[in-house]
Design an enzyme around this catalytic site. Structure first.
Site, short mmCIF file in Angstrom:
data_model
loop_
_atom_site.label_atom_id
_atom_site.label_comp_id
_atom_site.label_asym_id
_atom_site.label_seq_id
_atom_site.Cartn_x
_atom_site.Cartn_y
_atom_site.Cartn_z
N CYS A 121 0.19 -0.24 15.66
CA CYS A 121 0.29 -0.15 14.21
C CYS A 121 -0.29 -1.40 13.56
O CYS A 121 0.04 -2.53 13.93
CB CYS A 121 1.75 0.03 13.79
N CYS A 156 -1.93 7.44 9.62
CA CYS A 156 -0.74 6.93 10.28
C CYS A 156 -1.06 5.69 11.10
O CYS A 156 -1.95 5.69 11.93
CB CYS A 156 -0.16 8.01 11.18
N GLU A 203 0.83 -1.20 0.00
CA GLU A 203 0.00 0.00 0.00
C GLU A 203 0.87 1.25 0.00
O GLU A 203 1.92 1.29 0.64
CB GLU A 203 -0.92 -0.01 1.23
N CYS A 214 4.86 -3.12 16.28
CA CYS A 214 4.50 -2.08 17.25
C CYS A 214 3.02 -2.23 17.60
O CYS A 214 2.19 -2.46 16.71
CB CYS A 214 4.78 -0.70 16.67
N CYS A 273 5.56 -5.78 8.03
CA CYS A 273 6.59 -5.27 8.93
C CYS A 273 6.83 -6.29 10.03
O CYS A 273 5.87 -6.84 10.60
CB CYS A 273 6.16 -3.94 9.54
N CYS A 283 3.45 8.77 0.41
CA CYS A 283 3.87 8.00 1.58
C CYS A 283 4.13 6.57 1.10
O CYS A 283 3.20 5.84 0.75
CB CYS A 283 2.78 8.03 2.64
#
Length: 417
Positions: free
Chosen positions: A171, A385, A139, A168, A164, A157
């Site tokens: 996220c 975010c 994305e 976290c 990932c 972005c």
């Protein structure tokens, strides 16, 4: 993980509920490639094609010479890839057909992935899902911002990994799993795809999409160089974000880039940071701050600290005071970018109230810390975010048309930046 502090805004706008989202497929035909079982799937190195995107003008000239052409054909290639942004070799109609055939027979591709789907937010933010060579989806987000009503800044972005591995807690990307690093051209092509959709040039690039850029630093630096030299985006218009990976900030400093480094801090002390960012156990806050101090000394560039505000977790005035003390201890001139938490599926975290955000910002400012509040963009498209995530980070797309509907990404849950 985050957007540039340029997108800070008055608090009333930063927390305003978004209007509905429009979702549309990029095309009516979705081409799905086969996905072999993992036990028989070729390794990444075996799968990697030779791609033109990412090569410099000199490298393209050398390629032309190696295929028996004159060097000016390499200049033509460069123009077609970076100026005309042509996606297929056979569409290079300015080149002799024999040269085009030689390129394809030698295993070369342009290196552009199809846009699998777009999600458009009411504020104009657009999230793209690109289908990669191995049928995984990544994305990337295009964020248009008007400057004083006169000009429009377009920020890309971009993602640096498929998923990932750092997980976290706030996220969404880490919750979707991790497959692999992106290659240079797979990063660069995200910017070109955004330019294609918006029909205008990208002015700013933030490495804040899916993945941890410092875990793929070689490809990120190669993409950064290409975006600067070939796509012609100024270094000062780019930001590289990291949650902190040991030894990598030092490596980045050695390149002396003019781009901004954004460090995702999210807590003012080691104990709290470990509970929010699991990887912090291997990279103590004191070591991270020491590396940040040395980065500023070596590059003479200011660091922006990203701080996701989680209601009742790290958003009290006491946390703000402790954060200010931490920053004063390790240097001066730091900037803090506050990011009110953006909701994700399966998270118990909550977005703080406007008064809590304002009180936190006021406490930092009273301690002589420069602070801004991230303007939330693309929230209704799950493009804000911490929200980037899709079902195909770990498992590639399938070919069975009977499963197509169930395999389509849930765009209500997919996210970015």
């Amino acid at each position: 993980m985050a957007l540039l502090h340029h997108y800070s805004t008055p608090l009333a706008r930063a927390v305003r509920p978004p209007p509905p989202t429009r979702v549309r497929p990029y095309s009516t035909t979705i081409a799905l490639a086969s996905a072999k079982p993992s036990s028989t799937r070729p390794s990444q190195s075996q799968q990697q094609p030779q791609v033109l995107l990412g090569l410099s003008e000199k490298e393209l000239q050398d390629l032309a010479l190696n295929l028996g052409q004159q060097s000016f054909r390499g200049k033509q290639l460069y123009h077609l890839i970076y100026k005309r942004k042509v996606k297929e070799i056979q569409d290079f109609i300015q080149l002799p057909k024999a040269f085009r055939n030689d390129l394809e027979e030698s295993g070369w591709k342009v290196g552009r992935s199809p846009i699998y789907q777009t999600v458009t937010a009411a504020d104009g933010t657009v999230k793209l899902l690109l289908k990669l060579e191995d049928n995984r989806l990544i994305e990337t987000v295009g964020i248009p911002v008007e400057d004083d009503g006169s000009s429009v800044r377009l920020t890309a972005c971009v993602s640096s990994q498929v998923g990932c591995p750092l997980r976290c807690s706030f996220c969404a990307t880490g919750k979707g799993g991790f497959a692999r690093n992106l290659r240079r051209h797979e990063i660069v092509e995200q910017v070109l795809a955004i330019e294609e959709v918006f029909n205008r040039r990208v002015t700013n690039v933030v490495f804040m999409g899916m993945g941890e850029p410092m875990l793929n630093l070689k490809a990120v630096l190669e993409a950064h160089h290409c975006l600067n030299k070939d796509v012609q985006i100024g270094q000062r218009m780019m930001t590289i974000s990291t949650v902190g990976v040991p030894n990598t900030i030092k490596k980045l400093a050695s390149h002396k880039l003019q781009s901004t480094l954004a460090v995702s801090l999210h807590a003012p002390n080691q104990k709290l940071r470990e509970s929010i960012v699991p990887s912090a156990k291997a990279y103590p806050l004191s070591a991270l701050m020491r590396d940040c101090r040395e980065y500023v000394r070596e590059t003479n560039r200011r660091i922006s600290f990203e701080y996701a505000l989680l209601a009742g977790i790290n958003d009290s005035v006491d946390h703000a005071v402790e954060l200010a003390e931490l920053l004063h201890e390790w240097g001066h001139g730091y900037h803090v970018n506050l990011i009110p938490f953006n909701p994700i599926e399966g998270s118990e975290y909550r977005r703080p109230y406007r008064k809590a955000v304002q009180a936190f910002a006021d406490a930092l400012e009273s301690s002589k810390i420069t602070v801004s509040v991230r303007q939330t963009r693309g929230l209704d498209a799950n493009a804000a975010c911490g929200q980037l995530r899709n079902s195909f980070q770990k498992t590639p797309l399938v070919t069975d048309p009977d499963h197509l509907e169930s395999e389509l990404p849930n765009t209500d849950l997919a996210v970015t930046c």
